[in-house]
Write a protein that holds these residues in place. Structure first.
Motif, PDB file in Angstrom:
ATOM      1  N   GLY A   3       1.399  28.256   5.284  1.00 31.22           N
ATOM      2  CA  GLY A   3       2.361  29.220   4.769  1.00 31.22           C
ATOM      3  C   GLY A   3       3.249  29.817   5.843  1.00 31.22           C
ATOM      4  O   GLY A   3       2.832  30.092   6.962  1.00 31.22           O
ATOM      5  N   ILE A   4       4.502  30.020   5.475  1.00 31.82           N
ATOM      6  CA  ILE A   4       5.497  30.529   6.415  1.00 31.82           C
ATOM      7  C   ILE A   4       5.195  31.945   6.865  1.00 31.82           C
ATOM      8  O   ILE A   4       5.400  32.281   8.036  1.00 31.82           O
ATOM      9  CB  ILE A   4       6.931  30.404   5.837  1.00 31.82           C
ATOM     10  CG1 ILE A   4       7.981  30.731   6.906  1.00 31.82           C
ATOM     11  CG2 ILE A   4       7.111  31.288   4.614  1.00 31.82           C
ATOM     12  CD1 ILE A   4       7.999  29.803   8.093  1.00 31.82           C
ATOM     13  N   GLU A   5       4.708  32.808   5.984  1.00 38.94           N
ATOM     14  CA  GLU A   5       4.452  34.197   6.376  1.00 38.94           C
ATOM     15  C   GLU A   5       3.383  34.275   7.467  1.00 38.94           C
ATOM     16  O   GLU A   5       3.570  34.965   8.479  1.00 38.94           O
ATOM     17  CB  GLU A   5       4.048  35.062   5.172  1.00 38.94           C
ATOM     18  CG  GLU A   5       5.146  35.276   4.168  1.00 38.94           C
ATOM     19  CD  GLU A   5       5.145  34.232   3.047  1.00 38.94           C
ATOM     20  OE1 GLU A   5       4.435  33.185   3.163  1.00 38.94           O
ATOM     21  OE2 GLU A   5       5.865  34.440   2.069  1.00 38.94           O
ATOM     22  N   ALA A   6       2.274  33.587   7.280  1.00 35.85           N
ATOM     23  CA  ALA A   6       1.195  33.609   8.275  1.00 35.85           C
ATOM     24  C   ALA A   6       1.664  32.987   9.595  1.00 35.85           C
ATOM     25  O   ALA A   6       1.339  33.485  10.680  1.00 35.85           O
ATOM     26  CB  ALA A   6      -0.034  32.879   7.743  1.00 35.85           C
ATOM     27  N   ALA A  28       4.315  22.602  12.905  1.00 33.58           N
ATOM     28  CA  ALA A  28       4.585  23.999  12.548  1.00 33.58           C
ATOM     29  C   ALA A  28       5.750  24.094  11.571  1.00 33.58           C
ATOM     30  O   ALA A  28       6.627  23.230  11.524  1.00 33.58           O
ATOM     31  CB  ALA A  28       4.893  24.808  13.805  1.00 33.58           C
ATOM     32  N   LEU A  29       5.754  25.189  10.821  1.00 33.74           N
ATOM     33  CA  LEU A  29       6.851  25.497   9.911  1.00 33.74           C
ATOM     34  C   LEU A  29       7.936  26.304  10.592  1.00 33.74           C
ATOM     35  O   LEU A  29       9.069  26.346  10.118  1.00 33.74           O
ATOM     36  CB  LEU A  29       6.327  26.288   8.704  1.00 33.74           C
ATOM     37  CG  LEU A  29       5.283  25.593   7.837  1.00 33.74           C
ATOM     38  CD1 LEU A  29       4.745  26.548   6.786  1.00 33.74           C
ATOM     39  CD2 LEU A  29       5.871  24.341   7.202  1.00 33.74           C
ATOM     40  N   VAL A  30       7.608  26.980  11.725  1.00 34.94           N
ATOM     41  CA  VAL A  30       8.550  27.877  12.377  1.00 34.94           C
ATOM     42  C   VAL A  30       8.303  27.912  13.884  1.00 34.94           C
ATOM     43  O   VAL A  30       7.169  27.745  14.347  1.00 34.94           O
ATOM     44  CB  VAL A  30       8.448  29.308  11.786  1.00 34.94           C
ATOM     45  CG1 VAL A  30       7.067  29.889  11.972  1.00 34.94           C
ATOM     46  CG2 VAL A  30       9.519  30.232  12.329  1.00 34.94           C
ATOM     47  N   GLU A  31       9.384  28.116  14.629  1.00 35.90           N
ATOM     48  CA  GLU A  31       9.335  28.402  16.063  1.00 35.90           C
ATOM     49  C   GLU A  31      10.424  29.437  16.326  1.00 35.90           C
ATOM     50  O   GLU A  31      11.494  29.376  15.722  1.00 35.90           O
ATOM     51  CB  GLU A  31       9.582  27.151  16.892  1.00 35.90           C
ATOM     52  CG  GLU A  31       9.521  27.401  18.385  1.00 35.90           C
ATOM     53  CD  GLU A  31       9.569  26.115  19.210  1.00 35.90           C
ATOM     54  OE1 GLU A  31       9.830  26.235  20.426  1.00 35.90           O
ATOM     55  OE2 GLU A  31       9.387  25.005  18.645  1.00 35.90           O
ATOM     56  N   ILE A  32      10.139  30.386  17.219  1.00 38.28           N
ATOM     57  CA  ILE A  32      11.085  31.476  17.495  1.00 38.28           C
ATOM     58  C   ILE A  32      11.220  31.657  19.002  1.00 38.28           C
ATOM     59  O   ILE A  32      10.223  31.733  19.714  1.00 38.28           O
ATOM     60  CB  ILE A  32      10.597  32.814  16.893  1.00 38.28           C
ATOM     61  CG1 ILE A  32      10.292  32.675  15.403  1.00 38.28           C
ATOM     62  CG2 ILE A  32      11.630  33.915  17.142  1.00 38.28           C
ATOM     63  CD1 ILE A  32       9.515  33.857  14.824  1.00 38.28           C
ATOM     64  N   ASP A  33      12.464  31.730  19.487  1.00 47.33           N
ATOM     65  CA  ASP A  33      12.709  32.145  20.862  1.00 47.33           C
ATOM     66  C   ASP A  33      13.670  33.321  20.833  1.00 47.33           C
ATOM     67  O   ASP A  33      14.310  33.586  19.819  1.00 47.33           O
ATOM     68  CB  ASP A  33      13.208  31.000  21.744  1.00 47.33           C
ATOM     69  CG  ASP A  33      14.575  30.460  21.371  1.00 47.33           C
ATOM     70  OD1 ASP A  33      15.556  31.232  21.437  1.00 47.33           O
ATOM     71  OD2 ASP A  33      14.687  29.269  21.045  1.00 47.33           O
ATOM     72  N   LEU A  34      13.727  34.049  21.930  1.00 42.30           N
ATOM     73  CA  LEU A  34      14.633  35.193  21.959  1.00 42.30           C
ATOM     74  C   LEU A  34      15.119  35.488  23.360  1.00 42.30           C
ATOM     75  O   LEU A  34      14.549  35.030  24.350  1.00 42.30           O
ATOM     76  CB  LEU A  34      14.010  36.441  21.320  1.00 42.30           C
ATOM     77  CG  LEU A  34      12.724  37.037  21.882  1.00 42.30           C
ATOM     78  CD1 LEU A  34      12.976  37.890  23.103  1.00 42.30           C
ATOM     79  CD2 LEU A  34      12.072  37.888  20.799  1.00 42.30           C
ATOM     80  N   VAL A  35      16.206  36.276  23.411  1.00 40.66           N
ATOM     81  CA  VAL A  35      16.789  36.751  24.659  1.00 40.66           C
ATOM     82  C   VAL A  35      16.867  38.265  24.568  1.00 40.66           C
ATOM     83  O   VAL A  35      17.325  38.810  23.563  1.00 40.66           O
ATOM     84  CB  VAL A  35      18.205  36.156  24.873  1.00 40.66           C
ATOM     85  CG1 VAL A  35      18.834  36.723  26.144  1.00 40.66           C
ATOM     86  CG2 VAL A  35      18.172  34.635  24.898  1.00 40.66           C
ATOM     87  N   GLY A  36      16.403  38.930  25.612  1.00 46.90           N
ATOM     88  CA  GLY A  36      16.480  40.376  25.675  1.00 46.90           C
ATOM     89  C   GLY A  36      17.295  40.820  26.880  1.00 46.90           C
ATOM     90  O   GLY A  36      17.527  40.040  27.811  1.00 46.90           O
ATOM     91  N   TYR A  37      17.715  42.081  26.848  1.00 46.06           N
ATOM     92  CA  TYR A  37      18.469  42.634  27.972  1.00 46.06           C
ATOM     93  C   TYR A  37      18.130  44.106  28.133  1.00 46.06           C
ATOM     94  O   TYR A  37      18.060  44.854  27.158  1.00 46.06           O
ATOM     95  CB  TYR A  37      19.983  42.512  27.750  1.00 46.06           C
ATOM     96  CG  TYR A  37      20.764  43.095  28.896  1.00 46.06           C
ATOM     97  CD1 TYR A  37      20.853  42.438  30.110  1.00 46.06           C
ATOM     98  CD2 TYR A  37      21.371  44.336  28.792  1.00 46.06           C
ATOM     99  CE1 TYR A  37      21.545  42.989  31.184  1.00 46.06           C
ATOM    100  CE2 TYR A  37      22.070  44.890  29.843  1.00 46.06           C
ATOM    101  CZ  TYR A  37      22.140  44.216  31.043  1.00 46.06           C
ATOM    102  OH  TYR A  37      22.809  44.756  32.097  1.00 46.06           O
TER     103      TYR A  37
END
Length: 137
Positions: A52-55, A125-134
């Motif tokens: 499931g995507i939520e989990a 996997a159903l999802v992968e997330i990357d991010l940029v912060g400042y």
């Protein structure tokens, strides 16, 4: 003169697979680049991925939260998020319910974002997330 770079390997975040060579995050001149996080449990990285995507989204954010805490950044420091969904049409709305728990909905603090439908992600996997912060230090 080049900016000092700090490479963060976060002991309590999901470890990189043995075949992958990367830092969890790299910080330079106030910018933080966080490597894409799969929904692997940082406390049991070899365990099967949940269904499931939520989990799966929650586990991605658990990893991101641990990396941000280690580096001294918070979600409000995020300027850009990139999301990869292997079942875009099916999972987009459900993913957003989880995403909304981590980013303010006031319209003024939401980061820029790209959501991409992909054919396949690591470990199925159903999802992968990357991010940029400042942070202006």
């Amino acid at each position: 003169m080049s900016a000092q770079k700090i490479h963060h390997v976060v002991p309590d975040a999901s470890p990189p697979p043995p075949s992958s060579l990367y830092s969890h995050a790299v910080e330079a001149a106030g910018w933080l680049y966080v490597t894409g996080q799969l929904p692997s449990d940082p406390d049991a990285p070899e365990a099967d991925l949940p269904s499931g995507i939520e989990a799966q989204a929650e586990l991605c954010f658990k990893n991101l939260s641990r990396i941000l805490a280690h580096t001294g950044y918070v979600y409000d420091d995020t300027v850009f998020v990139r999301i990869y969904l292997s079942e875009f049409d099916r999972d987009f709305a459900a993913f957003n319910t989880v995403y909304a728990r981590y980013f303010r909905q006031d319209g003024l603090r939401l980061p820029s974002r790209t959501t991409i439908g992909v054919a396949k992600l690591g470990r199925g996997a159903l999802v992968e997330i990357d991010l940029v912060g400042y942070k202006n230090r």
